[in-house]
Design a protein around this motif. Structure first.
Motif, PDB file in Angstrom:
ATOM      1  N   PHE A  82       1.395  -1.620   0.396  1.00  0.00           N
ATOM      2  CA  PHE A  82      -0.316   0.145   0.187  1.00  0.00           C
ATOM      3  C   PHE A  82       1.285   1.299  -0.130  1.00  0.00           C
ATOM      4  N   HIS A  83       2.464   1.128   0.924  1.00  0.00           N
ATOM      5  CA  HIS A  83       2.568   2.192   0.707  1.00  0.00           C
ATOM      6  C   HIS A  83       3.478   2.321  -0.221  1.00  0.00           C
ATOM      7  N   ALA A  88       5.764   7.539  -5.000  1.00  0.00           N
ATOM      8  CA  ALA A  88       6.047   9.257  -4.909  1.00  0.00           C
ATOM      9  C   ALA A  88       6.545  10.804  -4.076  1.00  0.00           C
ATOM     10  N   ASP A  89       5.757   9.795  -2.457  1.00  0.00           N
ATOM     11  CA  ASP A  89       6.129  10.636  -0.834  1.00  0.00           C
ATOM     12  C   ASP A  89       6.985   9.719  -0.573  1.00  0.00           C
ATOM     13  N   PRO A  90       7.767  10.363  -0.781  1.00  0.00           N
ATOM     14  CA  PRO A  90       9.165  10.181  -0.645  1.00  0.00           C
ATOM     15  C   PRO A  90       9.528   9.298   1.388  1.00  0.00           C
ATOM     16  N   TRP A  91       8.009   9.783   2.346  1.00  0.00           N
ATOM     17  CA  TRP A  91       8.250   9.261   3.672  1.00  0.00           C
ATOM     18  C   TRP A  91       7.389   7.737   3.413  1.00  0.00           C
ATOM     19  N   GLN A  92       6.263   7.686   2.477  1.00  0.00           N
ATOM     20  CA  GLN A  92       5.614   6.344   1.663  1.00  0.00           C
ATOM     21  C   GLN A  92       6.775   5.300   1.556  1.00  0.00           C
ATOM     22  N   VAL A  93       7.765   5.469   1.073  1.00  0.00           N
ATOM     23  CA  VAL A  93       9.007   4.701   1.016  1.00  0.00           C
ATOM     24  C   VAL A  93       9.708   4.049   2.470  1.00  0.00           C
ATOM     25  N   ILE A  95       8.317   4.607   4.992  1.00  0.00           N
ATOM     26  CA  ILE A  95       6.950   3.434   6.335  1.00  0.00           C
ATOM     27  C   ILE A  95       7.432   1.675   5.711  1.00  0.00           C
ATOM     28  N   VAL A  96       8.103   1.557   4.123  1.00  0.00           N
ATOM     29  CA  VAL A  96       7.991   0.299   3.360  1.00  0.00           C
ATOM     30  C   VAL A  96       8.960   0.023   4.360  1.00  0.00           C
ATOM     31  N   VAL A  97      10.828   0.612   4.009  1.00  0.00           N
ATOM     32  CA  VAL A  97      11.500   0.133   4.471  1.00  0.00           C
ATOM     33  C   VAL A  97      11.798  -0.446   6.114  1.00  0.00           C
ATOM     34  N   LYS A  98      10.624   1.032   6.467  1.00  0.00           N
ATOM     35  CA  LYS A  98      10.614   0.804   8.266  1.00  0.00           C
ATOM     36  C   LYS A  98      10.010  -0.911   8.356  1.00  0.00           C
ATOM     37  N   ASN A  99       8.479  -1.089   7.289  1.00  0.00           N
ATOM     38  CA  ASN A  99       8.157  -1.918   7.557  1.00  0.00           C
ATOM     39  C   ASN A  99       8.951  -3.366   6.970  1.00  0.00           C
ATOM     40  N   TRP A 100       9.686  -3.382   6.497  1.00  0.00           N
ATOM     41  CA  TRP A 100      10.287  -4.733   6.632  1.00  0.00           C
ATOM     42  C   TRP A 100      11.660  -5.066   7.108  1.00  0.00           C
ATOM     43  N   ALA A 101      11.996  -4.243   7.810  1.00  0.00           N
ATOM     44  CA  ALA A 101      12.897  -4.338   8.940  1.00  0.00           C
ATOM     45  C   ALA A 101      12.444  -4.776  10.308  1.00  0.00           C
ATOM     46  N   VAL A 102      10.689  -3.914  10.456  1.00  0.00           N
ATOM     47  CA  VAL A 102      10.030  -4.566  10.980  1.00  0.00           C
ATOM     48  C   VAL A 102       9.866  -6.657  11.019  1.00  0.00           C
ATOM     49  N   ALA A 103       9.338  -6.708   9.981  1.00  0.00           N
ATOM     50  CA  ALA A 103       9.279  -7.936   9.371  1.00  0.00           C
ATOM     51  C   ALA A 103      10.228  -8.840  10.111  1.00  0.00           C
TER      52      ALA A 103
END
Length: 121
Positions: A82-83, A88-93, A95-103
């Motif tokens: 989803f993120h 196009a919004d760098p903040w969303q990218v 969040i993607v990296v954060k989600n993968w790190a949490v995973a």
């Protein structure tokens, strides 16, 4: 010391999902829009919110912390999509990296277990 660090790590990860629960019930609109964007009904936000709350509690208290860790790792990877769609919004990218790190952290938890301080096994 290891068991205390295991508990602290589980609590910190659980806070992320507890925050997701609070965000979804406090302002469900943005998540409803994301859910609708993949063809699911908007009311599914309440199912996701309940999942976030249950997951947070189970990560800290149990039962089946390892199973929850694997489920939540998959959830983090899935929700990254989803993120990524909003990249196009760098903040969303971020969040993607954060989600993968949490995973990744959740998979380590699944591999090594929750330690001694679990209410219910």
């Amino acid at each position: 010391m290891r068991d205390i660090l295991d508990l602290a790590g589980r609590v910190l990860i659980a806070l992320l999902f507890l925050g997701g629960f609070v965000q979804k019930i406090g302002d469900p609109g943005p998540v409803e829009a994301m859910i609708r964007s993949v063809g699911l009904p908007g009311w599914f936000v309440w199912v996701v919110a309940a999942f976030n709350l249950l997951a947070a509690v189970c990560l800290v208290l149990g039962p089946r912390v390892r199973v929850w860790a694997v489920l939540l790792a998959g959830y983090c990877i899935l929700t990254s999509w989803f993120h990524w769609e909003l990249r196009a919004d760098p903040w969303q990218v971020t969040i993607v990296v954060k989600n993968w790190a949490v995973a990744g952290g959740l998979l380590v938890l699944a591999a090594h277990g929750p330690g001694r301080f679990v209410r219910w096994r």
